[in-house]
Design a protein around this motif. Structure first.
Motif, PDB file in Angstrom:
ATOM      1  N   SER A  12       0.852  -1.187   0.000  1.00 20.64           N
ATOM      2  CA  SER A  12       0.000   0.000   0.000  1.00 20.64           C
ATOM      3  C   SER A  12       0.889   1.239   0.000  1.00 20.64           C
ATOM      4  CB  SER A  12      -0.891   0.011   1.243  1.00 20.64           C
ATOM      5  OG  SER A  12      -0.106   0.210   2.412  1.00 20.64           O
ATOM      6  N   PHE A  13       0.308   2.377  -0.327  1.00 24.31           N
ATOM      7  CA  PHE A  13       1.104   3.609  -0.327  1.00 24.31           C
ATOM      8  C   PHE A  13       1.715   3.860   1.039  1.00 24.31           C
ATOM      9  CE2 PHE A  13       0.801   8.124   1.013  1.00 24.31           C
ATOM     10  CZ  PHE A  13       2.010   8.531   0.466  1.00 24.31           C
ATOM     11  N   GLU A  14       0.908   3.742   2.093  1.00 24.42           N
ATOM     12  CA  GLU A  14       1.403   4.031   3.437  1.00 24.42           C
ATOM     13  C   GLU A  14       2.537   3.093   3.829  1.00 24.42           C
ATOM     14  OE1 GLU A  14      -2.708   5.578   3.040  1.00 24.42           O
ATOM     15  OE2 GLU A  14      -1.764   3.633   2.630  1.00 24.42           O
ATOM     16  N   ASP A  15       2.386   1.805   3.513  1.00 14.49           N
ATOM     17  CA  ASP A  15       3.433   0.838   3.872  1.00 14.49           C
ATOM     18  C   ASP A  15       4.708   1.081   3.076  1.00 14.49           C
ATOM     19  OD1 ASP A  15       1.835  -0.353   5.752  1.00 14.49           O
ATOM     20  OD2 ASP A  15       1.218  -2.022   4.470  1.00 14.49           O
ATOM     21  N   ALA A  16       4.568   1.390   1.781  1.00 12.33           N
ATOM     22  CA  ALA A  16       5.749   1.655   0.954  1.00 12.33           C
ATOM     23  C   ALA A  16       6.480   2.891   1.451  1.00 12.33           C
ATOM     24  CB  ALA A  16       5.335   1.814  -0.506  1.00 12.33           C
ATOM     25  N   ARG A  17       5.733   3.926   1.760  1.00 10.97           N
ATOM     26  CA  ARG A  17       6.351   5.151   2.285  1.00 10.97           C
ATOM     27  C   ARG A  17       7.049   4.866   3.609  1.00 10.97           C
ATOM     28  NH1 ARG A  17       7.301  10.881   1.159  1.00 10.97           N
ATOM     29  NH2 ARG A  17       7.768  11.722   3.207  1.00 10.97           N
ATOM     30  N   ARG A  18       6.406   4.058   4.461  1.00 14.51           N
ATOM     31  CA  ARG A  18       6.989   3.724   5.759  1.00 14.51           C
ATOM     32  C   ARG A  18       8.302   2.954   5.590  1.00 14.51           C
ATOM     33  NH1 ARG A  18       2.885   1.157   7.526  1.00 14.51           N
ATOM     34  NH2 ARG A  18       1.802   3.075   8.093  1.00 14.51           N
ATOM     35  N   VAL A  19       8.356   2.049   4.634  1.00 14.80           N
ATOM     36  CA  VAL A  19       9.589   1.294   4.382  1.00 14.80           C
ATOM     37  C   VAL A  19      10.722   2.243   3.989  1.00 14.80           C
ATOM     38  CG1 VAL A  19      10.679  -0.331   2.785  1.00 14.80           C
ATOM     39  CG2 VAL A  19       8.483  -0.893   3.809  1.00 14.80           C
ATOM     40  N   VAL A  20      10.428   3.181   3.078  1.00 14.50           N
ATOM     41  CA  VAL A  20      11.455   4.146   2.668  1.00 14.50           C
ATOM     42  C   VAL A  20      11.910   4.982   3.864  1.00 14.50           C
ATOM     43  CG1 VAL A  20      11.929   6.174   1.250  1.00 14.50           C
ATOM     44  CG2 VAL A  20      10.653   4.245   0.282  1.00 14.50           C
ATOM     45  N   GLU A  21      10.972   5.448   4.655  1.00 14.09           N
ATOM     46  CA  GLU A  21      11.332   6.286   5.806  1.00 14.09           C
ATOM     47  C   GLU A  21      12.178   5.526   6.810  1.00 14.09           C
ATOM     48  OE1 GLU A  21       7.518   7.614   7.137  1.00 14.09           O
ATOM     49  OE2 GLU A  21       7.502   9.380   5.825  1.00 14.09           O
ATOM     50  N   PHE A 280      10.460  -3.326  -1.984  1.00 11.50           N
ATOM     51  CA  PHE A 280       9.158  -3.477  -2.626  1.00 11.50           C
ATOM     52  C   PHE A 280       9.336  -3.326  -4.129  1.00 11.50           C
ATOM     53  CE2 PHE A 280       9.040   1.004  -1.057  1.00 11.50           C
ATOM     54  CZ  PHE A 280       8.892   1.698  -2.253  1.00 11.50           C
ATOM     55  N   THR A 281       8.411  -3.962  -4.865  1.00 10.97           N
ATOM     56  CA  THR A 281       8.475  -3.908  -6.330  1.00 10.97           C
ATOM     57  C   THR A 281       7.207  -3.303  -6.918  1.00 10.97           C
ATOM     58  OG1 THR A 281       7.615  -6.172  -6.441  1.00 10.97           O
ATOM     59  CG2 THR A 281      10.020  -5.887  -6.490  1.00 10.97           C
ATOM     60  N   GLY A 282       6.459  -2.622  -6.093  1.00 14.77           N
ATOM     61  CA  GLY A 282       5.268  -1.941  -6.562  1.00 14.77           C
ATOM     62  C   GLY A 282       4.540  -1.309  -5.391  1.00 14.77           C
ATOM     63  N   ALA A 283       3.737  -0.305  -5.686  1.00 13.54           N
ATOM     64  CA  ALA A 283       2.921   0.344  -4.663  1.00 13.54           C
ATOM     65  C   ALA A 283       1.527   0.540  -5.232  1.00 13.54           C
ATOM     66  CB  ALA A 283       3.533   1.687  -4.260  1.00 13.54           C
ATOM     67  N   VAL A 292       9.978   0.549  -7.791  1.00  7.05           N
ATOM     68  CA  VAL A 292      10.854  -0.434  -7.145  1.00  7.05           C
ATOM     69  C   VAL A 292      11.810   0.291  -6.202  1.00  7.05           C
ATOM     70  CG1 VAL A 292      12.653  -2.170  -7.543  1.00  7.05           C
ATOM     71  CG2 VAL A 292      10.708  -1.992  -9.117  1.00  7.05           C
ATOM     72  N   PHE A 293      12.036  -0.309  -5.031  1.00  9.18           N
ATOM     73  CA  PHE A 293      12.990   0.238  -4.063  1.00  9.18           C
ATOM     74  C   PHE A 293      13.814  -0.899  -3.500  1.00  9.18           C
ATOM     75  CE2 PHE A 293      13.566   1.465   0.591  1.00  9.18           C
ATOM     76  CZ  PHE A 293      14.738   2.183   0.359  1.00  9.18           C
ATOM     77  N   GLY A 294      15.138  -0.677  -3.441  1.00  8.79           N
ATOM     78  CA  GLY A 294      16.011  -1.699  -2.879  1.00  8.79           C
ATOM     79  C   GLY A 294      17.417  -1.167  -2.711  1.00  8.79           C
ATOM     80  N   ARG A 295      18.349  -2.077  -2.532  1.00  2.89           N
ATOM     81  CA  ARG A 295      19.753  -1.690  -2.398  1.00  2.89           C
ATOM     82  C   ARG A 295      20.634  -2.819  -2.897  1.00  2.89           C
ATOM     83  NH1 ARG A 295      20.270  -1.717   4.243  1.00  2.89           N
ATOM     84  NH2 ARG A 295      20.055  -3.983   4.526  1.00  2.89           N
ATOM     85  N   VAL A 296      21.848  -2.425  -3.276  1.00  2.20           N
ATOM     86  CA  VAL A 296      22.851  -3.381  -3.751  1.00  2.20           C
ATOM     87  C   VAL A 296      24.096  -3.202  -2.896  1.00  2.20           C
ATOM     88  CG1 VAL A 296      24.312  -4.081  -5.681  1.00  2.20           C
ATOM     89  CG2 VAL A 296      21.958  -3.343  -6.111  1.00  2.20           C
ATOM     90  N   SER A 297      24.616  -4.289  -2.354  1.00  2.48           N
ATOM     91  CA  SER A 297      25.834  -4.194  -1.552  1.00  2.48           C
ATOM     92  C   SER A 297      27.042  -4.097  -2.468  1.00  2.48           C
ATOM     93  CB  SER A 297      25.964  -5.407  -0.630  1.00  2.48           C
ATOM     94  OG  SER A 297      26.279  -6.558  -1.383  1.00  2.48           O
ATOM     95  N   SER A 298      28.090  -3.492  -1.961  1.00  2.00           N
ATOM     96  CA  SER A 298      29.310  -3.355  -2.763  1.00  2.00           C
ATOM     97  C   SER A 298      29.923  -4.715  -3.038  1.00  2.00           C
ATOM     98  CB  SER A 298      30.311  -2.446  -2.047  1.00  2.00           C
ATOM     99  OG  SER A 298      30.590  -2.942  -0.748  1.00  2.00           O
ATOM    100  N   CYS A 299      29.751  -5.656  -2.112  1.00  2.00           N
ATOM    101  CA  CYS A 299      30.278  -7.010  -2.340  1.00  2.00           C
ATOM    102  C   CYS A 299      29.459  -7.729  -3.402  1.00  2.00           C
ATOM    103  CB  CYS A 299      30.239  -7.802  -1.034  1.00  2.00           C
ATOM    104  SG  CYS A 299      31.310  -7.138   0.248  1.00  2.00           S
ATOM    105  N   GLY A 300      28.138  -7.580  -3.316  1.00  2.00           N
ATOM    106  CA  GLY A 300      27.274  -8.290  -4.247  1.00  2.00           C
ATOM    107  C   GLY A 300      27.482  -7.873  -5.678  1.00  2.00           C
ATOM    108  N   SER A 301      27.797  -6.590  -5.900  1.00  2.00           N
ATOM    109  CA  SER A 301      27.967  -6.126  -7.271  1.00  2.00           C
ATOM    110  C   SER A 301      29.419  -6.129  -7.705  1.00  2.00           C
ATOM    111  CB  SER A 301      27.414  -4.702  -7.401  1.00  2.00           C
ATOM    112  OG  SER A 301      28.196  -3.810  -6.615  1.00  2.00           O
ATOM    113  N   GLU A 336       8.638  12.223  -5.854  1.00  2.00           N
ATOM    114  CA  GLU A 336       8.152  13.041  -4.734  1.00  2.00           C
ATOM    115  C   GLU A 336       7.770  12.178  -3.535  1.00  2.00           C
ATOM    116  OE1 GLU A 336       7.349  16.786  -3.063  1.00  2.00           O
ATOM    117  OE2 GLU A 336       8.094  16.409  -5.085  1.00  2.00           O
ATOM    118  N   LEU A 337       7.113  11.064  -3.792  1.00  2.00           N
ATOM    119  CA  LEU A 337       6.595  10.236  -2.708  1.00  2.00           C
ATOM    120  C   LEU A 337       7.650   9.344  -2.065  1.00  2.00           C
ATOM    121  CD1 LEU A 337       3.211   9.050  -4.288  1.00  2.00           C
ATOM    122  CD2 LEU A 337       3.564  10.894  -2.626  1.00  2.00           C
ATOM    123  N   PHE A 338       8.594   8.833  -2.841  1.00  2.00           N
ATOM    124  CA  PHE A 338       9.486   7.794  -2.329  1.00  2.00           C
ATOM    125  C   PHE A 338      10.979   8.161  -2.399  1.00  2.00           C
ATOM    126  CE2 PHE A 338       5.730   5.452  -4.088  1.00  2.00           C
ATOM    127  CZ  PHE A 338       5.164   5.136  -2.863  1.00  2.00           C
TER     128      PHE A 338
END
Length: 430
Positions: A12-21, A280-283, A292-301, A336-338
């Motif tokens: 949901s929008f609220e959950d996705a925003r909360r994850v980013v925050e 997340f891969t969608g909102a 989509v929101f995520g991260r890549v570690s320096s070791c992984g890449s 703006e949102l994420f």
């Protein structure tokens, strides 16, 4: 090539925003620097600023008039002897005032010892070296006491605040000609798609000029970042991977396009190959659902740590990324949102909630339920009579409609119809 996340993480929008925050709250800016005071405007303060003396340092008159003793005004009209004039910034502290005396005093001037009020000129009549006063006064009237605004050593500006004109003025008032601020985070911008061409290129009948890189660059600058526009990525895995790896050398990577479900939407596949962690891969929003929101570690890449990364720092062991939808209005909305709260955190800014205004709806709105909608709109009117209405638009590719708008109407997912005259939430792009 590994597939993208087997399970779609649609929030949901609220959950996705909360994850980013939540992730933004753990992000730390990597660098800071000393800059001249004027160059600090719009930057984020990397130190706390305290008062170097009481503010004001003396009891200050807030009006042009006469400094008086309240006890001398018990019988009206009262006649007082004018013993001098006090202007703002006198070379020395004026002598104390005795019973039956008054000073002519200017706005901003120090109130002399013995006076406990300032009488405005409209209640006075000057007669030679005397002044007749026709109104009583309360103790402290038209006077700001020494230290009333701030005591010496008290905190004036917090670390993590963005410096606007009042903050710069306050820093100047305590003698700060230089400030320690966080360096703007470098934000890589990667637009993807075979249909996208550079704005100066000769364009074919089915091609689209690259507007997203430029809208994102402006939004990044306005949010305090330093945009790094990468070459347009084709729908080809090898070159796309090269450009994503280049973007991951920055403090934040923002990609646009290639995150939907089409055959040539390859961004998530390449990120999965880089062992990306997806949050997340969608909102459930419109426009902008395939975000989509995520991260890549320096070791992984297989990347080296970024320049300036401290040893053992978890923050510098990975780079966050956002994959935004390719339709221009979707790109603007999802930034703006994420993306914006993460960018602000990387710029050193203290977290703050997403705030909506409210206005009366001018015309009825009907939509399908299930999504939180951020629809381009025009806020008009003034004072308590402000109204808002949707802009006619042709969907999330309609940049012209977004340009005609000045806000977004926010429609909650459980509403299908909102009648004219109802109060609705309004988001103003900051």
């Amino acid at each position: 090539m590994p597939a993208p996340p087997a399970q779609s993480l649609i929030l949901s929008f609220e959950d996705a925003r909360r994850v980013v925050e939540q992730h933004a709250s753990k992000a730390n800016p990597a660098r800071n620097e000393n800059v001249d005071l004027l160059d600090s405007a719009g930057r984020v303060l990397a130190e706390s600023i305290a008062a170097d003396r009481d503010i004001p340092p003396f009891p200050r008159s807030t009006r042009d008039g006469y400094s008086v003793r309240v006890a001398d005004l018990t019988q009206l009209p009262a006649k007082l002897r004018v013993i001098g004039e006090i202007k703002a910034g006198p070379s020395q502290v004026p002598p104390a005032m005795n019973r039956g005396e008054a000073y002519s005093i200017m706005t901003g001037a120090p109130v002399p010892q013995g006076a406990d009020a300032v009488m405005m000129v409209e209640y006075t009549t000057l007669e030679g070296d005397s002044v007749e006063i026709t109104k009583s006064a309360a103790v402290g009237e038209n006077i700001v006491a020494a230290g009333a605004e701030a005591k010496r050593g008290s905190l004036l500006l917090n670390r993590g605040m963005r410096l606007n004109e009042s903050a710069v003025a306050l820093a100047a008032s305590v003698g700060r000609s230089k400030l320690n601020v966080f360096a703007p985070p470098r934000v890589a911008v990667l637009t993807t798609g075979d249909e996208i061409v550079a704005i100066e290129a000769k364009i074919g009948p089915t091609q689209i000029r690259n507007s997203n890189s430029y809208s994102l660059a402006v939004q990044i600058q306005q949010a305090g970042g330093d945009p790094v526009i990468l070459p347009i990525a084709p729908d080809e895995p090898r070159r796309l991977r090269q450009l994503i790896e280049e973007g991951l050398q920055s403090d934040l990577l923002i990609m646009t396009g290639g995150v939907s479900m089409g055959r040539y939407d390859l961004v998530e596949q390449v990120l999965a190959d880089l062992q990306a962690e997806f949050f997340f891969t969608g909102a459930k929003i419109q426009p902008g659902r395939p975000v989509v929101f995520g991260r890549v570690s320096s070791c992984g890449s297989g990347r080296l740590a970024r320049s300036g990364a401290s040893a053992g720092s978890d923050q510098n062991s990975h780079t966050y990324f956002f994959g935004l939808p390719g339709n221009p209005v979707s790109t603007m909305v999802t930034f703006e949102l994420f993306a914006k709260p993460m960018l602000e955190a990387l710029s050193g800014m203290s977290p703050h909630p997403l705030a909506f205004l409210h206005a009366r709806l001018k015309c009825e709105i009907r939509v399908k339920s299930g999504l939180t909608r951020f629809l381009p709109a025009i806020l008009s009117g003034q004072y308590e009579s402000s109204q808002v209405e949707l802009v006619a638009w042709q969907g999330s590719g309609d940049i012209a409609a977004r340009t005609r708008s000045n806000c977004y109407i926010v429609i909650p997912p459980d509403r299908e119809q909102i009648a004219a005259g109802e109060w609705v939430a309004v988001m103003l792009p900051r």
